[in-house]
Design an enzyme around this catalytic site. Structure first.
Site: not given
Length: 240
Positions: A99, A198, A200
């Site tokens: 990001c 994102h 993750e």
């Protein structure tokens, strides 16, 4: 074999909850993360690779833009991360940008940002969620295509800015339905990939785990003084 060590930059405010997610993804991929925050030691010589994490908007002072009233800035983090990206490129160490991190890779390599991306790209669907509710298209023939597969990809989105003019040595690797850039990548070693979403938070998705696998592969190659992109190519071609 020792796991490649990856420096992970985070916000001083929210990094305590984000870093464990990134570290978990790195561990699954065969690496190990160490958290870096502005104002504390962050030495590239101690790590094999780098992740620039998400967070606040990047100051337009870094690329000659105009400040907008709604922007929330962290100038100390800006300075640290720009230094780290520039240093990683100089030392030949791989970088993954998440990001804000994708935007920082672009800015550190001389590019610019669109501070009101959804105002510019009015056909782009604006969502603000960690859930995969936004669709992006991976560009054919890119390294992201090789790593995560081509065609539409469901991702999350927590951004208001986006890459505008590309930095030196970068190309677009993905865009959304309105044409907004969603990923950039470096053409030559050292390996560098930035994604606007994102991954993750999407550790349950094979295509997102592959991003961390690629970085860890490049970091291992860097440590072993081997070609990073060639190593990623071989790893992604191998049966999983």
């Amino acid at each position: 074999m020792t796991r490649p060590l990856i420096g992970v930059t985070t916000s001083a405010r929210s990094g305590w909850r984000i870093f464990p997610l990134v570290a978990f993804n790195l561990w699954i991929a065969g690496g190990k993360g160490v958290r870096w925050v502005a104002g504390r030691p962050a030495d590239l010589d101690d790590v094999d690779g780098l992740i620039i994490g998400g967070g606040d908007d990047i100051s337009p002072d870094l690329y000659g833009g105009q400040l907008i009233a709604s922007a929330r800035l962290d100038t100390a983090r800006d300075a640290m991360e720009r230094r780290l990206v520039e240093g990683a490129m100089a030392r030949g160490k791989p970088v993954l940008g998440i990001c804000r991190g994708a935007q920082m890779i672009n800015v550190a390599l001389g590019g610019t940002l669109d501070q009101d991306a959804y105002g510019t790209y009015t056909a782009s669907r604006k969502v603000w969620t960690v859930l995969p509710k936004k669709t992006v298209t991976v560009c054919d023939g890119t390294r992201l295509d090789e790593i995560a597969g081509d065609g539409p990809m469901r991702v999350n989105a927590l951004h208001s800015q986006a890459v505008k003019d590309l930095g030196t040595g970068l190309r677009v690797a993905a865009h959304d339905e309105g044409g907004m850039i969603q990923s950039v990548e470096r053409l030559t070693d050292p390996f560098a990939l930035g994604v606007q979403w994102h991954p993750e938070h999407l550790f349950y998705a094979r295509r997102q785990r592959a991003l961390f696998r690629a970085l860890v592969t490049a970091a291992r190659a860097c440590r072993d003084e081997e070609g990073q992109i060639a190593a990623v190519d071989a790893e992604m071609a191998a049966p999983s």
